[in-house]
Design a protein around this motif. Structure first.
Motif, PDB file in Angstrom:
ATOM      1  N   HIS A 169       0.872  -1.171   0.000  1.00  0.00           N
ATOM      2  CA  HIS A 169       0.000   0.000   0.000  1.00  0.00           C
ATOM      3  C   HIS A 169       0.912   1.225   0.000  1.00  0.00           C
ATOM      4  CE1 HIS A 169      -3.323  -2.743   1.239  1.00  0.00           C
ATOM      5  NE2 HIS A 169      -2.346  -3.339   1.910  1.00  0.00           N
ATOM      6  N   LYS A 206      -1.833   3.950  -4.276  1.00  0.00           N
ATOM      7  CA  LYS A 206      -2.038   2.766  -5.109  1.00  0.00           C
ATOM      8  C   LYS A 206      -1.636   1.503  -4.356  1.00  0.00           C
ATOM      9  CE  LYS A 206      -3.236   4.931  -8.963  1.00  0.00           C
ATOM     10  NZ  LYS A 206      -4.543   4.743  -9.626  1.00  0.00           N
ATOM     11  N   GLN A 207      -2.218   0.372  -4.784  1.00  0.00           N
ATOM     12  CA  GLN A 207      -1.840  -0.927  -4.249  1.00  0.00           C
ATOM     13  C   GLN A 207      -1.095  -1.715  -5.325  1.00  0.00           C
ATOM     14  OE1 GLN A 207      -5.123  -3.140  -2.637  1.00  0.00           O
ATOM     15  NE2 GLN A 207      -5.625  -1.584  -1.090  1.00  0.00           N
ATOM     16  N   TYR A 208      -0.060  -2.426  -4.891  1.00  0.00           N
ATOM     17  CA  TYR A 208       0.743  -3.210  -5.808  1.00  0.00           C
ATOM     18  C   TYR A 208       0.745  -4.653  -5.323  1.00  0.00           C
ATOM     19  CZ  TYR A 208       2.054   1.356  -7.493  1.00  0.00           C
ATOM     20  OH  TYR A 208       1.997   2.634  -8.010  1.00  0.00           O
TER      21      TYR A 208
END
Length: 795
Positions: A760, A784-786
């Motif tokens: 996160h 953004k989430q990765y």
């Protein structure tokens, strides 16, 4: 009074309330037992950082030990400035050290310093010792035999509960230490129509006898009084004998149904459905005074209903507790397995999933509950005795460091602020220590001191702590780590950089340049080891002293780049960094504990201070570091590991170093040792030694950092996944972990291999993620989430 304390307790926590709502009846994180706590070490504990309780259960004769972090037996008056002035001896001490006369050098300094302190009326080496406030003694009439006993601790809400039955019905106790109202709360309730006939009193905690560093604790108080007043008030007042201070306790007792009357120092309740006790402990600067009227007015204004007191507290506590969770799939086992069975299985089998899950959760619970005005000392805020080992204090050469090691990775900014505020309040004393003992600017940290004062008066010829130059950098490093983990540049600029600039001034004054062109650090200490047959720990060019000095200048250079500081200043820091005496690799290929070649290494020692560049530092883990030093650290770890320590926190400390070195086997071995040696009491607090010897929180508090470091290790711009996770380690998920750069990470694994991970992103950042021999660099965008799969492929 309360209006002053509540903002402190709510610091940083209030915004989280709207995000996380307490769910009544949620027992996911509740540990339980069917055996009463026969001794205080087995009690479940509650705490809000300031207040706390320990509930000892003999059904019908309950005893609740009440504690407060500010209650300390002092060897001399709190207002005394107990610092010796021996700076003028430093040249002579250095000359003796250079001549190899280490014991004589230590004796010269410590004899004079102790003489001066004795003349000031401060002869003792241990200035303070925490103690319990008093007990709430509760006697309830019962008929027939006791049955169906059960006690439990809900770590998610901070509530302890116990129930039992006799021929008249059931009795339920619920207790917690309120974060919102700054009080201890006790509710006693009849079950299935049971009416209560109960007597309550505030009484001194038993066992006040013996000595603490020559001070007779039986004579610790000038006066103690306890009494009960009409209207449901219990009062306790104590005035110290050696110190001008004191404290008082005031309890408001209310009932539902029945009658209540006061008699001398007790309140008698008859035929009641429910009893509610709301209690506050008030430390007094002057023990002859009282705050009774103010406190009574504040307690009177509090709700009369238990739930109205509990729910706001539970929401705050739960919001902190839930931020990071270790889930090893044991939810149903919490509900079905009592603590005694869980611990017996761990003793037989090693670290079971339930043992690891409960101890990780308990570590978070204890850290949250014992971080208040101060960080957790050796016993946290708790204790049922009057002569704790090592005075139960704040020990700065690994104990406090380990206790707070998870404040930032564990996303507990409230606990971090307890530590940072505590240290910042001590800085004036640390400056005075440096001037008085060494004639230097900057800071000199005492190994142990009064937590309110910070003066250096704990030492002896064997441990001359006035010559511990690495103490300041070691104990200020968590500021830097927190700022880098959170990505908070304002914190780094305003609260970290000034500290490091002062530490640089210390080194400018203290370092001496030799004929070899290097800056030497003499005298110094490698806690708590000694050179050869010398009785003192005094030495020169200790590896930890070198490591911390290098770290200070390295961090300053990084901060200088970040904030575009003056080039002349950064060039000076670079010069010092480049010219500090180098590390030494000994004939065994191990990192030597001291740089002088004629100093032999002592591998059979419980401390591992010379491995500081591996943990808590990271110098040897940097890509720019000499790989020979990293290998030498591995050899040094092997040598130390052969000397199996008995201390629980020593096992964790060594395993933290092993995790940084990717030594999975040593991590697993020390977890096995920790699980099987009876370090954990039935209240889930740890002991210092095996077989439940010496109540001590260090291992319980630092285990959570070990478990996170073996699963995820981050540095600025780099994150390693599963760096030291054995195939035998239980599969599961660790969620909410804070990693460098202001990001958070969730990771799932099985059989020691990656299943998935989610990052996160907290800000725009470029970061390399490493798993085994795979790596990938991602330019992340804030918010953004990765998502990573088992092969480190991301989307």
């Amino acid at each position: 009074m309360m209006t002053k304390l509540i903002p402190f307790l709510l610091l940083f926590a209030a915004p989280a309330v709207a995000q996380t709502k307490h769910i009544p009846g949620n027992e996911r994180w509740t540990a339980w037992s069917v055996q009463p706590a026969a001794k205080w070490e087995d009690a479940f504990v509650t705490g809000n950082g300031l207040h706390g309780m320990m509930m000892m259960d003999t059904p019908g004769k309950e005893r609740i030990i009440c504690v407060h972090e500010d209650l300390l037996l002092r060897a001399w008056d709190r207002n005394k400035i107990a610092v010796a002035n021996i700076a003028g001896l430093l040249p002579a001490v250095r000359q003796l050290v250079d001549a190899g006369k280490l014991d004589a050098a230590a004796a010269l300094a410590t004899d004079e310093a102790r003489k001066q302190l004795s003349n000031m009326g401060a002869p003792q080496a241990w200035p303070v010792s925490p103690h319990p406030a008093f007990d709430i003694d509760i006697h309830t009439d019962n008929k027939g035999s006791i049955s169906h006993y059960k006690r439990s601790l809900n770590m998610e809400t901070g509530e302890v509960r116990s129930t039992w039955q006799d021929n008249s019905g059931g009795v339920e106790y619920k207790i917690f230490s309120s974060r919102t109202a700054n009080v201890n709360v006790v509710r006693i309730r009849g079950i299935n129509g049971r009416r209560l006939s109960t007597t309550l009193a505030l009484q001194e905690t038993p066992g006040r006898h013996g000595e603490v560093d020559g001070v007779d604790v039986s004579k610790a108080f000038r006066d103690i009084s306890t009494h009960a007043d009409p209207g449901g008030w219990l009062a306790y007042h104590a005035q110290y004998a050696r110190d001008s201070g004191g404290y008082e306790g005031l309890a408001r007792v209310t009932i539902k149904g029945g009658e209540m009357q006061a008699d001398s120092n007790s309140i008698h309740v008859s035929n009641a459905k429910e009893i509610l006790v709301v209690l506050r402990i008030t430390p007094l600067q002057y023990g002859a005074t009282t705050q009774r009227v103010v406190v009574q007015n504040e307690l009177t204004a509090l709700p009369l209903n238990y739930e109205d007191l509990f729910n706001p507290h539970a929401a705050l506590h739960a919001a902190m507790f839930r931020r990071v969770q270790l889930n090893l799939g044991c939810a149903t086992q919490w509900a079905s397995t009592p603590i005694e069975k869980m611990l017996a299985e761990a003793h037989q089998q090693g670290p079971t999933p339930l043992f690891l899950e409960q101890m990780h959760a308990m570590g978070r619970y204890l850290l949250i509950s014992s971080s208040g005005k101060y960080p957790p000392p050796l016993q946290g805020i708790w204790g049922g005795g009057w002569t704790p080992a090592w005075n139960g204090g704040f020990v700065f050469d690994s104990n406090v460091n380990l206790a707070i090691s998870a404040i930032s990775t564990g996303d507990l900014s409230e606990c971090a602020e307890s530590y940072f505020g505590y240290v910042e309040r001590l800085l004036p004393a640390w400056r005075l220590n440096a001037r008085s003992y060494l004639g230097c600017r900057g800071f000199l940290v005492p190994h142990y001191s009064d937590p309110e004062k910070g003066y250096l008066n704990h030492f002896g010829a064997g441990y001359p702590w006035m010559y511990w130059p690495s103490g300041a950098g070691w104990n200020l490093m968590p500021f830097y780590e927190h700022g880098m983990l959170t990505g908070d540049t304002t914190f780094l600029r305003q609260r970290v950089l000034p500290l490091y600039e002062e530490m640089a001034q210390f080194y400018e004054d203290y370092l001496t340049k030799g004929n070899d062109g290097y800056y030497h650090i003499s005298p110094g200490i490698s806690p708590e080891n000694n050179v050869g047959s010398n009785e003192t720990t005094l030495a020169k060019d200790a590896t930890i002293d070198i490591a911390v000095a290098r770290e200070v200048f390295d961090h300053l250079l990084k901060l200088g780049t970040l904030f575009k500081l003056d080039k002349a200043q950064t060039d000076k820091w670079q010069y010092y960094y480049d010219h500090i005496v180098p590390y030494r690799i000994n004939a065994d290929g191990a990192l030597a504990e001291w740089a002088p070649p004629d100093y032999p290494d002592n591998y059979a020692h419980r401390h591992n201070s010379h491995l500081y560049p591996v943990f808590p530092g990271t110098e040897f883990l940097q890509s720019s570091s000499d790989p020979r030093l990293l290998q030498a650290a591995r050899v040094a770890l092997v040598k130390r590991f052969k000397n199996d320590t008995e201390s629980a926190h020593g096992l964790i400390h060594l395993a933290l170093m092993a995790a940084r070195l990717h030594d999975t086997a040593k991590v697993a071995t020390n977890l096995q040792r920790f699980a099987q040696r009876h370090y954990v009491y039935n209240g889930l607090v740890t002991s210092h030694n095996p077989e439940h010897s010496i109540y001590n929180l260090d291992a319980a508090l630092s285990l959570q950092r070990l478990l996170s470091d073996m699963l995820v290790f981050s540095q600025p711009g780099k994150v390693e996944l599963l760096p030291a996770c054995a195939n035998s380690f239980p599969g599961g998920t660790l969620s909410g972990l804070r990693i460098h750069g202001g990001h958070k990470l969730d990771i799932t694994w099985a059989h020691g291999t990656l299943v998935s991970a989610v990052v996160h992103a907290g800000r725009n950042d470029s970061c390399e993620f490493v798993y085994g021999n795979k790596s990938v660099t991602i330019k992340m965008l804030a918010g953004k989430q990765y998502h990573f799969n088992h092969q480190l492929q991301w989307r």
